[in-house]
Design a protein around this motif. Structure first.
Motif, PDB file in Angstrom:
ATOM      1  N   PHE A 165       0.988  -1.129   0.006  1.00  0.00           N
ATOM      2  CA  PHE A 165      -0.005  -0.074  -0.001  1.00  0.00           C
ATOM      3  C   PHE A 165       0.966   0.987  -0.011  1.00  0.00           C
ATOM      4  N   PRO A 166       0.701   2.242  -0.923  1.00  0.00           N
ATOM      5  CA  PRO A 166       1.593   3.227  -0.865  1.00  0.00           C
ATOM      6  C   PRO A 166       1.608   4.112   0.173  1.00  0.00           C
ATOM      7  N   PRO A 167       2.555   4.404   0.987  1.00  0.00           N
ATOM      8  CA  PRO A 167       2.687   5.157   1.999  1.00  0.00           C
ATOM      9  C   PRO A 167       2.500   6.860   1.583  1.00  0.00           C
ATOM     10  N   VAL A 168       2.008   7.365   2.720  1.00  0.00           N
ATOM     11  CA  VAL A 168       1.431   8.976   2.367  1.00  0.00           C
ATOM     12  C   VAL A 168       2.930   9.861   2.666  1.00  0.00           C
ATOM     13  N   LEU A 169       3.997   9.275   3.463  1.00  0.00           N
ATOM     14  CA  LEU A 169       5.084  10.082   3.806  1.00  0.00           C
ATOM     15  C   LEU A 169       6.245   9.718   2.739  1.00  0.00           C
ATOM     16  N   ALA A 170       6.818  10.726   2.295  1.00  0.00           N
ATOM     17  CA  ALA A 170       7.693  10.730   1.054  1.00  0.00           C
ATOM     18  C   ALA A 170       8.927  10.138   1.564  1.00  0.00           C
ATOM     19  N   SER A 171       9.376  10.400   3.050  1.00  0.00           N
ATOM     20  CA  SER A 171      10.675   9.937   3.381  1.00  0.00           C
ATOM     21  C   SER A 171      10.615   8.247   3.357  1.00  0.00           C
ATOM     22  N   ILE A 172       9.348   7.646   3.406  1.00  0.00           N
ATOM     23  CA  ILE A 172       9.389   6.214   3.470  1.00  0.00           C
ATOM     24  C   ILE A 172      10.058   5.738   1.972  1.00  0.00           C
ATOM     25  N   TYR A 173       9.844   6.413   0.945  1.00  0.00           N
ATOM     26  CA  TYR A 173      10.434   5.629  -0.534  1.00  0.00           C
ATOM     27  C   TYR A 173      11.644   6.015  -0.411  1.00  0.00           C
ATOM     28  N   ASP A 174      12.346   6.727   0.307  1.00  0.00           N
ATOM     29  CA  ASP A 174      13.874   6.888   0.241  1.00  0.00           C
ATOM     30  C   ASP A 174      14.419   5.722   1.289  1.00  0.00           C
ATOM     31  N   ASP A 175      13.645   4.982   1.935  1.00  0.00           N
ATOM     32  CA  ASP A 175      14.270   3.969   2.698  1.00  0.00           C
ATOM     33  C   ASP A 175      14.966   3.132   1.930  1.00  0.00           C
ATOM     34  N   PRO A 176      16.556   2.756   1.953  1.00  0.00           N
ATOM     35  CA  PRO A 176      17.266   2.010   1.395  1.00  0.00           C
ATOM     36  C   PRO A 176      16.721   0.387   1.208  1.00  0.00           C
ATOM     37  N   THR A 177      16.482   0.123   2.758  1.00  0.00           N
ATOM     38  CA  THR A 177      16.012  -1.215   2.920  1.00  0.00           C
ATOM     39  C   THR A 177      14.575  -1.792   2.182  1.00  0.00           C
ATOM     40  N   LEU A 178      13.873  -0.665   2.219  1.00  0.00           N
ATOM     41  CA  LEU A 178      12.617  -0.908   1.589  1.00  0.00           C
ATOM     42  C   LEU A 178      12.653  -0.872  -0.060  1.00  0.00           C
ATOM     43  N   ALA A 179      13.654  -0.240  -0.255  1.00  0.00           N
ATOM     44  CA  ALA A 179      13.886  -0.065  -1.876  1.00  0.00           C
ATOM     45  C   ALA A 179      14.592  -1.383  -2.286  1.00  0.00           C
ATOM     46  N   GLU A 180      15.386  -2.011  -1.764  1.00  0.00           N
ATOM     47  CA  GLU A 180      15.834  -3.255  -2.085  1.00  0.00           C
ATOM     48  C   GLU A 180      14.717  -4.161  -2.028  1.00  0.00           C
ATOM     49  N   LYS A 181      13.939  -4.219  -1.196  1.00  0.00           N
ATOM     50  CA  LYS A 181      12.914  -5.071  -1.394  1.00  0.00           C
ATOM     51  C   LYS A 181      11.914  -5.091  -2.360  1.00  0.00           C
ATOM     52  N   TYR A 182      11.396  -3.704  -2.625  1.00  0.00           N
ATOM     53  CA  TYR A 182      10.715  -3.461  -3.682  1.00  0.00           C
ATOM     54  C   TYR A 182      11.310  -2.288  -4.226  1.00  0.00           C
ATOM     55  N   PRO A 183      11.850  -2.643  -5.461  1.00  0.00           N
ATOM     56  CA  PRO A 183      12.765  -1.861  -6.300  1.00  0.00           C
ATOM     57  C   PRO A 183      11.781  -1.079  -6.989  1.00  0.00           C
ATOM     58  N   TYR A 184      10.615  -0.987  -7.143  1.00  0.00           N
ATOM     59  CA  TYR A 184       9.573   0.049  -7.891  1.00  0.00           C
ATOM     60  C   TYR A 184       9.417   1.305  -6.844  1.00  0.00           C
ATOM     61  N   MET A 185       9.870   1.228  -5.657  1.00  0.00           N
ATOM     62  CA  MET A 185       9.245   2.303  -4.675  1.00  0.00           C
ATOM     63  C   MET A 185       9.929   3.802  -5.317  1.00  0.00           C
TER      64      MET A 185
END
Length: 241
Positions: A165-185
Motif C-alpha cells: 500500500f503506497p505510504p503517504v510519507l515521502a521519506s518512506i520511499y527513500d528508505d534503502p532497505t525498503l527499496a531493496e525489497k521493492y525496487p519499484y519504490m
C-alpha cells in the motif's frame, strides 16, 4: 499475447483509467469549484481519444472491457500481456516464485515497473486510497485525532509499504532497505509526485457514473468522443441540481 490490459469494465476502475488518460494529456474533468465541467477541453478530448484509439487498434486488449483489477493482475502474472496498468499490489504477485502463499508467476524476474504513459513522456496516475477525517458530531475527537496521528506515523506507514500500500510519507520511499525489497519504490514516488486526484466534486458518485457510462459507450458502442464529453458535462451540470 495481448499488448496491454487494464480496467475498462463499467465500474469505478474505468473512471480511474479514463481520468488518467484525461489528466495525462493535460486535461481535467471539473473546475476548482467542483461543479463546472472542463471535460470538453481539447486536452481532455485528446486524452479520451488516445484511450479509445488504443482500444480500437488492439494496443489495449479488447477483453479489457470486462476487466477489473484482479482480472488485469491475472492476465499479466500469467504471462498473457506485455503491459498492464494496476495498483502496486500486483508487484508481489508478479514476483512470486511459488514458495509462499502465492502461485508461481510466469513473469517472475522478467518485468519492471514504470510510470503510466502520457502524451509526451510519463503520465498522471489517478490517486485513490484511505481518507482519514473526523466527524464534526464525534464525541471522541481527540481519540480520533490520536488514531490519525498513529496511522500517519513512520512505523505505520512503513507497515503499509511492506504490504504493497503506497505510504503517504515521502521519506518512506527513500528508505534503502525498503527499496531493496521493492525496487519499484523510487518509480512509485515519481508517479505519485505527478499524480492527480479523482475529480474533486461534492457530487462524486454521480460524476463518476457519468464518466464511466459515457466512456464505456465510446469504447464499446461507437459513441463519439464529442458526444461522450457533452454527455459527461451534462451530468456534471445536473449533479448539483
Amino acid at each position: 499475447m495481448d499488448c496491454m490490459v487494464t480496467q475498462l469494465k463499467n465500474y469505478e476502475g474505468l473512471t480511474v483509467n479514463a481520468t488518467q488518460f484525461i489528466n495525462s494529456w493535460g486535461g481535467s474533468v471539473v473546475g476548482p469549484d467542483g461543479k463546472t465541467p472542463t471535460v470538453d477541453s481539447p486536452e481532455a478530448k485528446a486524452g479520451l481519444t488516445a484511450l479509445v484509439d488504443g482500444y480500437n487498434s488492439d494496443v489495449i486488449a479488447k477483453r479489457s472491457n470486462g476487466f477489473d483489477e484482479e482480472a488485469t493482475n491475472n492476465a499479466f502474472v500469467n504471462g498473457e500481456a506485455m503491459y498492464a496498468y494496476n495498483w502496486p499490489y500486483m508487484y508481489d504477485n508478479a514476483d512470486s516464485d511459488g514458495s509462499g502463499d502465492k502461485p508461481k508467476s510466469a513473469v517472475q524476474g522478467k518485468f519492471a515497473v514504470a510510470p503510466i504513459v502520457g502524451e509526451n513522456g510519463p503520465g498522471a496516475s489517478t490517486l485513490g486510497g484511505y481518507n482519514l477525517a473526523i466527524n464534526v458530531n464525534s464525541k471522541a475527537k481527540n481519540t480520533a485525532l490520536d488514531f490519525i496521528r498513529f496511522m500517519e506515523s513512520p512505523d505505520s506507514q512503513m507497515s503499509f509499504a511492506e504490504n504493497a500500500f503506497p505510504p503517504v510519507l515521502a521519506s518512506i520511499y527513500d528508505d534503502p532497505t525498503l527499496a531493496e525489497k521493492y525496487p519499484y519504490m523510487p518509480v512509485l514516488k515519481t508517479a505519485l509526485e505527478n499524480a492527480k486526484p479523482r475529480p474533486v466534486t461534492p457530487f462524486y458518485s454521480a460524476v463518476s457514473k457519468g464518466i464511466r457510462d459515457n466512456v464505456y459507450a465510446a469504447l464499446t458502442a461507437g459513441k463519439s468522443i464529442d458526444q461522450a464529453v457533452t454527455d459527461i458535462s451534462t451530468v456534471i451540470k445536473n449533479a448539483g441540481q
